[in-house]
Design a protein around this motif. Structure first.
Motif, PDB file in Angstrom:
ATOM      1  N   TYR A 129      27.518  -8.807 -23.328  1.00 39.45           N
ATOM      2  CA  TYR A 129      28.116  -8.573 -22.009  1.00 39.45           C
ATOM      3  C   TYR A 129      27.197  -8.993 -20.861  1.00 39.45           C
ATOM      4  O   TYR A 129      27.358  -8.531 -19.729  1.00 39.45           O
ATOM      5  CB  TYR A 129      28.513  -7.099 -21.880  1.00 39.45           C
ATOM      6  N   ALA A 130      26.235  -9.891 -21.176  1.00 42.45           N
ATOM      7  CA  ALA A 130      25.239 -10.273 -20.159  1.00 42.45           C
ATOM      8  C   ALA A 130      25.895 -10.727 -18.859  1.00 42.45           C
ATOM      9  O   ALA A 130      25.422 -10.396 -17.771  1.00 42.45           O
ATOM     10  CB  ALA A 130      24.341 -11.375 -20.706  1.00 42.45           C
ATOM     11  N   ARG A 131      27.007 -11.463 -18.965  1.00 41.55           N
ATOM     12  CA  ARG A 131      27.646 -11.982 -17.746  1.00 41.55           C
ATOM     13  C   ARG A 131      28.410 -10.901 -16.984  1.00 41.55           C
ATOM     14  O   ARG A 131      28.769 -11.097 -15.839  1.00 41.55           O
ATOM     15  CB  ARG A 131      28.587 -13.141 -18.084  1.00 41.55           C
ATOM     16  N   HIS A 132      28.696  -9.784 -17.671  1.00 47.83           N
ATOM     17  CA  HIS A 132      29.271  -8.635 -16.964  1.00 47.83           C
ATOM     18  C   HIS A 132      28.167  -7.811 -16.303  1.00 47.83           C
ATOM     19  O   HIS A 132      28.339  -7.291 -15.219  1.00 47.83           O
ATOM     20  CB  HIS A 132      29.986  -7.690 -17.943  1.00 47.83           C
ATOM     21  N   LEU A 133      27.050  -7.699 -17.033  1.00 49.60           N
ATOM     22  CA  LEU A 133      26.016  -6.753 -16.606  1.00 49.60           C
ATOM     23  C   LEU A 133      25.388  -7.171 -15.283  1.00 49.60           C
ATOM     24  O   LEU A 133      24.861  -6.338 -14.548  1.00 49.60           O
ATOM     25  CB  LEU A 133      24.946  -6.615 -17.704  1.00 49.60           C
ATOM     26  N   VAL A 134      25.474  -8.459 -14.970  1.00 50.55           N
ATOM     27  CA  VAL A 134      24.884  -8.913 -13.704  1.00 50.55           C
ATOM     28  C   VAL A 134      25.877  -8.831 -12.549  1.00 50.55           C
ATOM     29  O   VAL A 134      25.522  -9.103 -11.406  1.00 50.55           O
ATOM     30  CB  VAL A 134      24.339 -10.352 -13.818  1.00 50.55           C
ATOM     31  N   LEU A 135      27.113  -8.465 -12.850  1.00 56.49           N
ATOM     32  CA  LEU A 135      28.095  -8.320 -11.768  1.00 56.49           C
ATOM     33  C   LEU A 135      27.929  -6.950 -11.115  1.00 56.49           C
ATOM     34  O   LEU A 135      27.895  -5.927 -11.804  1.00 56.49           O
ATOM     35  CB  LEU A 135      29.525  -8.443 -12.305  1.00 56.49           C
ATOM     36  N   GLU A 141      26.917   0.538 -16.001  1.00 59.27           N
ATOM     37  CA  GLU A 141      27.839   1.672 -15.876  1.00 59.27           C
ATOM     38  C   GLU A 141      29.282   1.251 -16.096  1.00 59.27           C
ATOM     39  O   GLU A 141      30.040   1.914 -16.804  1.00 59.27           O
ATOM     40  CB  GLU A 141      27.728   2.279 -14.472  1.00 59.27           C
ATOM     41  N   GLY A 142      29.652   0.142 -15.465  1.00 57.45           N
ATOM     42  CA  GLY A 142      31.022  -0.355 -15.610  1.00 57.45           C
ATOM     43  C   GLY A 142      31.300  -0.763 -17.043  1.00 57.45           C
ATOM     44  O   GLY A 142      32.398  -0.538 -17.571  1.00 57.45           O
ATOM     45  N   GLN A 143      30.304  -1.370 -17.687  1.00 59.53           N
ATOM     46  CA  GLN A 143      30.502  -1.797 -19.068  1.00 59.53           C
ATOM     47  C   GLN A 143      30.741  -0.580 -19.952  1.00 59.53           C
ATOM     48  O   GLN A 143      31.565  -0.616 -20.870  1.00 59.53           O
ATOM     49  CB  GLN A 143      29.287  -2.596 -19.555  1.00 59.53           C
ATOM     50  N   GLU A 144      30.011   0.500 -19.655  1.00 58.84           N
ATOM     51  CA  GLU A 144      30.207   1.719 -20.426  1.00 58.84           C
ATOM     52  C   GLU A 144      31.615   2.281 -20.182  1.00 58.84           C
ATOM     53  O   GLU A 144      32.265   2.784 -21.088  1.00 58.84           O
ATOM     54  CB  GLU A 144      29.154   2.736 -20.009  1.00 58.84           C
ATOM     55  N   ARG A 145      32.059   2.161 -18.950  1.00 64.48           N
ATOM     56  CA  ARG A 145      33.398   2.654 -18.629  1.00 64.48           C
ATOM     57  C   ARG A 145      34.453   1.839 -19.380  1.00 64.48           C
ATOM     58  O   ARG A 145      35.406   2.394 -19.908  1.00 64.48           O
ATOM     59  CB  ARG A 145      33.618   2.547 -17.118  1.00 64.48           C
ATOM     60  N   LEU A 146      34.254   0.524 -19.440  1.00 59.71           N
ATOM     61  CA  LEU A 146      35.193  -0.317 -20.205  1.00 59.71           C
ATOM     62  C   LEU A 146      35.183   0.115 -21.671  1.00 59.71           C
ATOM     63  O   LEU A 146      36.232   0.210 -22.308  1.00 59.71           O
ATOM     64  CB  LEU A 146      34.805  -1.795 -20.081  1.00 59.71           C
ATOM     65  N   GLY A 147      33.977   0.379 -22.188  1.00 59.40           N
ATOM     66  CA  GLY A 147      33.851   0.765 -23.592  1.00 59.40           C
ATOM     67  C   GLY A 147      34.531   2.096 -23.885  1.00 59.40           C
ATOM     68  O   GLY A 147      34.974   2.340 -25.010  1.00 59.40           O
ATOM     69  N   GLY A 148      34.629   2.936 -22.877  1.00 58.85           N
ATOM     70  CA  GLY A 148      35.267   4.227 -23.083  1.00 58.85           C
ATOM     71  C   GLY A 148      36.751   4.222 -22.781  1.00 58.85           C
ATOM     72  O   GLY A 148      37.413   5.251 -22.899  1.00 58.85           O
ATOM     73  N   ALA A 149      37.287   3.061 -22.380  1.00 58.38           N
ATOM     74  CA  ALA A 149      38.688   3.002 -21.939  1.00 58.38           C
ATOM     75  C   ALA A 149      39.618   2.615 -23.078  1.00 58.38           C
ATOM     76  O   ALA A 149      39.208   1.998 -24.061  1.00 58.38           O
ATOM     77  CB  ALA A 149      38.834   1.994 -20.798  1.00 58.38           C
ATOM     78  N   SER A 150      40.885   3.008 -22.923  1.00 58.20           N
ATOM     79  CA  SER A 150      41.886   2.582 -23.901  1.00 58.20           C
ATOM     80  C   SER A 150      43.081   1.993 -23.158  1.00 58.20           C
ATOM     81  O   SER A 150      43.526   2.526 -22.145  1.00 58.20           O
ATOM     82  CB  SER A 150      42.330   3.757 -24.774  1.00 58.20           C
ATOM     83  N   VAL A 151      43.558   0.856 -23.660  1.00 56.53           N
ATOM     84  CA  VAL A 151      44.659   0.138 -23.023  1.00 56.53           C
ATOM     85  C   VAL A 151      45.738  -0.119 -24.064  1.00 56.53           C
ATOM     86  O   VAL A 151      45.444  -0.536 -25.194  1.00 56.53           O
ATOM     87  CB  VAL A 151      44.176  -1.212 -22.424  1.00 56.53           C
ATOM     88  N   LEU A 152      46.975   0.165 -23.667  1.00 58.92           N
ATOM     89  CA  LEU A 152      48.123  -0.175 -24.512  1.00 58.92           C
ATOM     90  C   LEU A 152      48.693  -1.512 -24.039  1.00 58.92           C
ATOM     91  O   LEU A 152      49.032  -1.662 -22.866  1.00 58.92           O
ATOM     92  CB  LEU A 152      49.196   0.913 -24.399  1.00 58.92           C
ATOM     93  N   ALA A 170      36.231  -8.366 -23.100  1.00 60.92           N
ATOM     94  CA  ALA A 170      35.559  -7.616 -22.041  1.00 60.92           C
ATOM     95  C   ALA A 170      34.945  -6.322 -22.549  1.00 60.92           C
ATOM     96  O   ALA A 170      34.222  -5.657 -21.823  1.00 60.92           O
ATOM     97  CB  ALA A 170      36.544  -7.296 -20.916  1.00 60.92           C
ATOM     98  N   GLY A 171      35.275  -5.951 -23.790  1.00 58.90           N
ATOM     99  CA  GLY A 171      34.685  -4.746 -24.341  1.00 58.90           C
ATOM    100  C   GLY A 171      35.453  -3.473 -24.054  1.00 58.90           C
ATOM    101  O   GLY A 171      34.879  -2.387 -24.090  1.00 58.90           O
ATOM    102  N   VAL A 172      36.750  -3.597 -23.760  1.00 59.14           N
ATOM    103  CA  VAL A 172      37.580  -2.391 -23.634  1.00 59.14           C
ATOM    104  C   VAL A 172      37.565  -1.693 -24.999  1.00 59.14           C
ATOM    105  O   VAL A 172      37.906  -2.301 -26.009  1.00 59.14           O
ATOM    106  CB  VAL A 172      39.016  -2.741 -23.203  1.00 59.14           C
ATOM    107  N   GLY A 173      37.153  -0.438 -25.021  1.00 61.63           N
ATOM    108  CA  GLY A 173      36.825   0.218 -26.285  1.00 61.63           C
ATOM    109  C   GLY A 173      37.956   0.342 -27.273  1.00 61.63           C
ATOM    110  O   GLY A 173      37.773   0.148 -28.470  1.00 61.63           O
ATOM    111  N   GLU A 325      43.736  -7.295 -13.711  1.00 67.47           N
ATOM    112  CA  GLU A 325      44.193  -6.065 -13.051  1.00 67.47           C
ATOM    113  C   GLU A 325      43.847  -4.837 -13.893  1.00 67.47           C
ATOM    114  O   GLU A 325      43.457  -3.793 -13.350  1.00 67.47           O
ATOM    115  CB  GLU A 325      45.700  -6.131 -12.780  1.00 67.47           C
ATOM    116  N   ALA A 326      44.008  -4.942 -15.211  1.00 66.18           N
ATOM    117  CA  ALA A 326      43.683  -3.805 -16.083  1.00 66.18           C
ATOM    118  C   ALA A 326      42.199  -3.455 -15.971  1.00 66.18           C
ATOM    119  O   ALA A 326      41.831  -2.282 -15.868  1.00 66.18           O
ATOM    120  CB  ALA A 326      44.068  -4.125 -17.527  1.00 66.18           C
ATOM    121  N   VAL A 327      41.354  -4.470 -15.983  1.00 63.98           N
ATOM    122  CA  VAL A 327      39.912  -4.227 -15.870  1.00 63.98           C
ATOM    123  C   VAL A 327      39.594  -3.586 -14.518  1.00 63.98           C
ATOM    124  O   VAL A 327      38.815  -2.630 -14.433  1.00 63.98           O
ATOM    125  CB  VAL A 327      39.126  -5.544 -16.062  1.00 63.98           C
TER     126      VAL A 327
END
Lengths: 386, 93
Positions: A129-135, A141-152, A170-173, A325-327
């Protein structure tokens, strides 16, 4: 011709900066300074120095703050042989780092000296997620939030394919994929979750396999059923965001009503020929789908993609916008397309965003204390009478 | 006053295939009726028998949903852009 080439720049950098030798660093392994690997992620995958932080050179200026917020901390940068890290050291000095040095000889000399390297841990997704982590909008923190999220994702078709692929990447968990159909050869022109080898298999199984290949860190759940009034609420419950990749008006209105009942944000997308629409339904905060389109078109006015065709890449554009939009919804970043309808016209090369509004008299969302009942609709979206 | 009415592809057969039609009128309703007068199939797609806007359509005037402004009575200025947009069902399933 005047100017400097790469060798000149490296030579000049090495003359200005501090370098640390491999034996000196090895002697300090018990209490090492902060080690930062500035190579590319594919180079890191073959092994890194023990405990190193991974910040590729291209992401250095933005990413270094996350791993070394203290500019007086001792930092040692390394790459393969010590050239890129010398250039990177100069940059960090310019940024105000007071105790930064470059590992002379790099990891190549480290390995040649028989010193230990470690594989980046499977659970360490810093490189992935290096290209996310620099955003600024994502970061650790955001990457962790994506990892904890669930999307239908409802529908593993033309819209669900790009949406699910980007959300998995993107690493949506947790991703739940709902679709009752099997892969048909005519799907493959646009449904990029599926491959020729998957023809005849359930789309959910084909999707789960593709998503696991892309990112094994994502939990993929499958629901091989058609959404209807009896199961929609149970399938959608517990998710943070629902992505509408369905292909019929009854399903779209049903999903709208389900999202209202559960108060889960819904990312709507639809396509036809070269055109597409995207909006976000933020239950009771913004307009719902019925506020914008109170009724579906009469039969014959809005043909299906099977009848009227669709350019695969247009579904790609719209499904990708849905993933964006989901992200955003998961991160709470930016301005979601709630209360706005994005209309893409691929032939014209035109993307316009229109403002929509809540209808105070909307039969679905007009009264927040009376959420709409879930009913099955026929193609004209009249309730099906038993 | 002349407005530009933008027509999405699925409604284009009703106006002879054009993506945009110029229409005179000082309100959304007048402009759309002017298009309908020139292209009767368009009128039957857009208007109910009582002259109201069909409920499967969203109409945007200069980027805003006319249904939540003043509907067909929403005034249009010179050079206004009107988009007539039906819901689309395709999920490319």
């Amino acid at each position: 011709m005047s100017g400097y080439d790469y060798d000149d720049l490296v030579r000049a950098a090495r003359a200005q900066i501090t370098e640390i030798g491999v034996p000196d660093l090895a002697a300090r392994l018990d209490a090492p300074p902060l080690l930062v690997d500035v190579r590319e992620p594919h180079e890191m995958a073959t092994g890194v120095l023990p405990g190193a932080a991974l910040v590729p050179r291209g992401a250095l200026e933005k990413g270094i703050d996350h791993v070394a917020p203290d500019r007086d901390a001792e930092v040692v940068l390394y790459c393969t042989v010590g050239n890129r890290s010398a250039l990177a050291t100069l940059v960090l000095e310019q940024m105000g780092y007071t105790s930064v040095s470059s590992l002379a000889g790099g990891i190549a000399e480290w390995r040649a000296s028989g010193l230990p390297v470690e594989m980046p841990l499977p659970g360490d997704d810093t490189a992935r997620y290096a290209r996310h982590l620099v955003l600024d909008e994502i970061g650790p923190e955001g990457q962790e939030r994506l990892g904890g999220a669930s999307v239908l994702v409802v529908g593993a078709g033309g819209l669900g394919s790009p949406a699910a692929l980007y959300l998995a990447a993107a690493g949506v968990g947790t991703l739940t994929i709902a679709d009752p159909d099997v892969v048909d050869v005519s799907n493959l022109q646009r449904q990029i979750l599926h491959a020729t080898s998957g023809i005849g298999t359930h789309k959910t199984d084909s999707a789960a396999a593709a998503l696991a290949r892309l990112n094994p860190g994502v939990v993929v759940r499958t629901r091989t059923v058609r959404l209807d009034a009896s199961n929609a609420e149970e399938i959608a419950a517990g998710h943070d965001v629902v992505v509408d990749g369905t292909d019929s008006f009854p399903a779209r209105y049903l999903l709208n009503d389900t999202a209202l009942r559960l108060r889960i944000p819904l990312v709507h997308g639809s396509v036809l020929r070269f055109e597409g629409q995207v909006t976000v339904i933020d239950p009771y905060a913004g307009p719902c789908y019925r506020c914008v389109f109170p009724e579906p078109p009469p039969p014959g006015v809005s043909p299906s993609c099977a009848e009227a065709g669709v350019l695969g890449a247009v579904a790609g554009v719209v499904g990708s916008l849905q993933a964006v939009e989901a992200v955003k919804l998961i991160l709470g970043a930016g301005e979601p397309l709630a209360g706005r309808l994005a209309v893409y016209d691929g032939l014209a090369g035109d993307l316009r965003v229109f403002t929509t509004a809540r209808d105070p008299a909307c039969p679905a969302c007009g009264d927040p204390s009376a959420p709409p009942p879930l009913v099955d609709y026929d193609e004209t979206c009249r309730p099906v009478r038993p | 006053m002349t407005a530009t009415v933008r027509i999405p592809t699925i409604l284009r057969p009703a106006v002879g295939g054009d993506a945009e039609v110029e229409a005179a009128g000082s309100t959304v309703g007048e402009a759309l009726r002017a298009v309908g007068d020139a292209h009767p199939p368009f009128a039957s797609l857009v208007f109910e028998r009582d002259g109201s806007l069909k409920r499967y359509l969203a109409v945007f005037v200069d980027g805003r949903d006319a249904r939540h402004l003043r509907g067909l009575d929403t005034p249009v200025g010179p050079g206004a852009e009107i988009l007539v947009l039906p819901a689309a069902s395709g999920g490319a399933g």
